[in-house]
Design a protein around this motif. Structure first.
Motif, mmCIF file in Angstrom:
data_model
loop_
_atom_site.group_PDB
_atom_site.id
_atom_site.type_symbol
_atom_site.label_atom_id
_atom_site.label_comp_id
_atom_site.label_asym_id
_atom_site.label_seq_id
_atom_site.Cartn_x
_atom_site.Cartn_y
_atom_site.Cartn_z
ATOM 1 N N LYS A 63 33.349 30.171 39.435
ATOM 2 C CA LYS A 63 34.605 29.970 40.162
ATOM 3 C C LYS A 63 34.576 30.662 41.521
ATOM 4 C CE LYS A 63 37.478 29.504 36.010
ATOM 5 N NZ LYS A 63 38.659 30.039 35.269
ATOM 6 N N VAL A 64 35.196 30.011 42.495
ATOM 7 C CA VAL A 64 35.311 30.571 43.837
ATOM 8 C C VAL A 64 36.669 31.272 43.950
ATOM 9 C CG1 VAL A 64 35.396 30.080 46.308
ATOM 10 C CG2 VAL A 64 33.858 28.764 44.823
ATOM 11 N N TRP A 65 36.632 32.575 44.168
ATOM 12 C CA TRP A 65 37.867 33.327 44.355
ATOM 13 C C TRP A 65 38.205 33.459 45.836
ATOM 14 C CZ3 TRP A 65 38.349 38.043 40.479
ATOM 15 C CH2 TRP A 65 38.321 37.543 39.172
ATOM 16 N N LEU A 66 37.171 33.381 46.673
ATOM 17 C CA LEU A 66 37.380 33.528 48.115
ATOM 18 C C LEU A 66 36.239 32.864 48.865
ATOM 19 C CD1 LEU A 66 38.732 34.933 50.654
ATOM 20 C CD2 LEU A 66 37.189 36.857 50.193
ATOM 21 N N ASP A 67 36.574 32.039 49.838
ATOM 22 C CA ASP A 67 35.618 31.552 50.835
ATOM 23 C C ASP A 67 36.423 31.136 52.055
ATOM 24 O OD1 ASP A 67 36.622 28.991 50.344
ATOM 25 O OD2 ASP A 67 34.850 28.303 49.248
ATOM 26 N N GLU A 68 35.783 30.460 52.989
ATOM 27 C CA GLU A 68 36.477 30.122 54.245
ATOM 28 C C GLU A 68 37.597 29.116 54.037
ATOM 29 O OE1 GLU A 68 33.133 26.757 55.568
ATOM 30 O OE2 GLU A 68 33.496 28.538 56.799
ATOM 31 N N ASN A 69 37.574 28.418 52.911
ATOM 32 C CA ASN A 69 38.592 27.400 52.652
ATOM 33 C C ASN A 69 39.555 27.758 51.520
ATOM 34 O OD1 ASN A 69 37.452 25.532 54.581
ATOM 35 N ND2 ASN A 69 35.828 25.130 53.073
ATOM 36 N N LYS A 70 39.281 28.857 50.812
ATOM 37 C CA LYS A 70 40.070 29.137 49.616
ATOM 38 C C LYS A 70 40.347 30.620 49.474
ATOM 39 C CE LYS A 70 40.119 28.370 44.579
ATOM 40 N NZ LYS A 70 39.435 27.727 43.441
ATOM 41 N N PHE A 71 41.561 30.925 49.025
ATOM 42 C CA PHE A 71 41.933 32.282 48.639
ATOM 43 C C PHE A 71 42.721 32.184 47.347
ATOM 44 C CE2 PHE A 71 44.930 35.835 48.464
ATOM 45 C CZ PHE A 71 44.062 36.912 48.615
ATOM 46 N N MET A 72 42.065 32.539 46.235
ATOM 47 C CA MET A 72 42.736 32.454 44.940
ATOM 48 C C MET A 72 43.761 33.576 44.818
ATOM 49 S SD MET A 72 41.099 32.567 41.086
ATOM 50 C CE MET A 72 40.163 31.041 41.277
ATOM 51 N N PRO A 73 45.030 33.251 44.531
ATOM 52 C CA PRO A 73 46.056 34.290 44.415
ATOM 53 C C PRO A 73 45.799 35.204 43.231
ATOM 54 C CG PRO A 73 46.915 32.161 43.720
ATOM 55 C CD PRO A 73 45.569 31.901 44.310
ATOM 56 N N VAL A 74 46.361 36.403 43.296
ATOM 57 C CA VAL A 74 46.090 37.439 42.312
ATOM 58 C C VAL A 74 46.429 36.997 40.896
ATOM 59 C CG1 VAL A 74 48.344 38.506 42.742
ATOM 60 C CG2 VAL A 74 46.509 39.851 41.693
ATOM 61 N N GLN A 75 47.508 36.237 40.745
ATOM 62 C CA GLN A 75 47.935 35.851 39.397
ATOM 63 C C GLN A 75 46.983 34.875 38.719
ATOM 64 O OE1 GLN A 75 49.670 35.418 42.163
ATOM 65 N NE2 GLN A 75 50.576 33.359 42.325
ATOM 66 N N LYS A 76 46.110 34.232 39.495
ATOM 67 C CA LYS A 76 45.155 33.296 38.919
ATOM 68 C C LYS A 76 43.776 33.912 38.686
ATOM 69 C CE LYS A 76 47.285 29.000 40.547
ATOM 70 N NZ LYS A 76 47.059 27.711 41.252
ATOM 71 N N ARG A 77 43.587 35.114 39.174
ATOM 72 C CA ARG A 77 42.300 35.788 38.969
ATOM 73 C C ARG A 77 42.306 36.451 37.599
ATOM 74 N NH1 ARG A 77 40.316 38.122 44.849
ATOM 75 N NH2 ARG A 77 41.179 36.383 46.068
ATOM 76 N N GLU A 78 41.190 36.353 36.910
ATOM 77 C CA GLU A 78 41.086 36.901 35.549
ATOM 78 C C GLU A 78 40.706 38.377 35.636
ATOM 79 O OE1 GLU A 78 39.258 33.770 32.727
ATOM 80 O OE2 GLU A 78 38.487 33.260 34.715
ATOM 81 N N ILE A 79 41.704 39.186 36.028
ATOM 82 C CA ILE A 79 41.448 40.609 36.250
ATOM 83 C C ILE A 79 42.432 41.466 35.481
ATOM 84 C CG2 ILE A 79 40.556 40.222 38.594
ATOM 85 C CD1 ILE A 79 43.299 41.412 39.548
ATOM 86 N N GLY A 80 42.035 42.705 35.263
ATOM 87 C CA GLY A 80 42.927 43.763 34.828
ATOM 88 C C GLY A 80 42.787 44.876 35.845
ATOM 89 N N PHE A 81 43.902 45.499 36.235
ATOM 90 C CA PHE A 81 43.880 46.530 37.273
ATOM 91 C C PHE A 81 44.622 47.750 36.745
ATOM 92 C CE2 PHE A 81 43.473 46.527 42.145
ATOM 93 C CZ PHE A 81 43.259 47.903 42.190
ATOM 94 N N VAL A 82 43.970 48.902 36.748
ATOM 95 C CA VAL A 82 44.596 50.145 36.318
ATOM 96 C C VAL A 82 44.653 51.091 37.517
ATOM 97 C CG1 VAL A 82 44.550 52.095 34.727
ATOM 98 C CG2 VAL A 82 43.710 49.861 33.979
ATOM 99 N N PHE A 83 45.871 51.440 37.915
ATOM 100 C CA PHE A 83 46.092 52.306 39.058
ATOM 101 C C PHE A 83 46.184 53.766 38.613
ATOM 102 C CE2 PHE A 83 47.991 48.190 39.894
ATOM 103 C CZ PHE A 83 47.577 47.882 41.182
#
Length: 284
Positions: A63-83
């Motif tokens: 999957k492309v999360w970022l390139d010159e034509n695309k920026f996948m928003p945070v809610q669609k990225r399969e991530i977990g983030f612990v601050f």
């Protein structure tokens, strides 16, 4: 496989710099991001999460999360983030904080069991200790079974005993879920215990990349150990000079020669090493 090739201009308090990172990470790896404050570590995590934009490419598996034509928003990225600051919903119970992310009670119960929070499931965050809140934050991050888990110094405010306990729980969840984990940390023992690979940033660039042993153990030749520390004081005791040095969270005393005492000054970043039974101290 995660392929990162990004650039972003950063405006720091000291000077502007270019964050320029080109790296590949194998699926299931545990990566520690290390380096001085302001080197771009947290910004890199935020770019991976989709919380900040950058130029370049970011591919996660197919999957492309970022390139010159695309920026996948945070809610669609399969991530977990612990601050560092937990970021829990204070008006929700521990269990509801998890179920807000994903309505999967079986998974929530399992995560609470692994992190020994089952008995606190109905408590609200303001009744929990710092270590308990951080465990809830970790469980919440795992509720979507993320491909990528991002940890931004999540244990820095905890005492040593609690840090060690949560490190073990982080490693357990990382292995069980097969997650690729990227963690910002300044703690050598934490990095050594958790990470399979260490990436060191300086002024936005990767300056070192290798195993924890290769990166953290800086002995050479016949040296038995080598530590970095800060010189806090040099005092004369009878006819000898003693240097007080802060190494991590401990203070050590090293006997130094009169010549060494004259050449060193309080505040120096020093290297403490020993050959056989004769410690030496060298300023950078």
């Amino acid at each position: 496989m995660i392929k990162i090739n990004i650039k972003k201009n950063l405006h720091g308090s000291q000077a502007d710099m270019l964050l320029d990172v080109n790296i590949e990470i194998k699926s299931g790896d545990f990566i520690a991001l290390s380096g001085k404050s302001g080197s771009g570590k947290t910004t890199l995590l935020r770019i991976l999460a989709g919380l900040e934009k950058a130029t370049g490419n970011l591919h996660v598996d197919d999957k492309v999360w970022l390139d010159e034509n695309k920026f996948m928003p945070v809610q669609k990225r399969e991530i977990g983030f612990v601050f560092q600051d937990y970021a829990l919903f204070e008006n929700m119970s521990v269990l509801d904080n998890l179920l807000y992310v994903q309505k999967d009670k079986k998974l929530a119960d399992h995560l609470l069991h692994v992190t020994e929070l089952s008995e606190l499931r109905n408590r609200v965050p303001n009744t929990l200790s710092g270590g308990q809140k951080q465990r809830v934050a970790l469980c919440r991050a795992m509720m979507k079974r993320p491909k990528l888990l991002l940890l931004d110094e999540p244990l820095s405010a905890l005492d040593t005993t609690m840090r060690t306990k949560l490190q073990n729980e982080i490693l357990t969840l990382h292995k069980e879920f097969g997650t690729t984990t990227i963690m910002v940390s300044h703690d050598p023992s934490e990095i050594y215990r958790l990470a399979s690979r260490v990436v060191v940033l300086e002024h936005g660039k990767i300056i070192n990349d290798g195993t924890p042993k290769d990166i953290l153990l800086r002995t050479s030749g016949s040296q038995k150990f080598s530590f970095e520390g800060e010189l806090l004081e040099i005092k004369k005791v009878d006819i000898i000079f003693v240097a007080i040095i802060s190494i991590g969270q401990q203070l050590v005393e090293i006997v130094v020669s009169q010549e060494e005492a004259k050449s060193l000054k309080v505040g120096d970043l020093v290297n403490v090493s020993t050959k056989a039974f004769s410690p030496t101290i060298t300023a950078y």
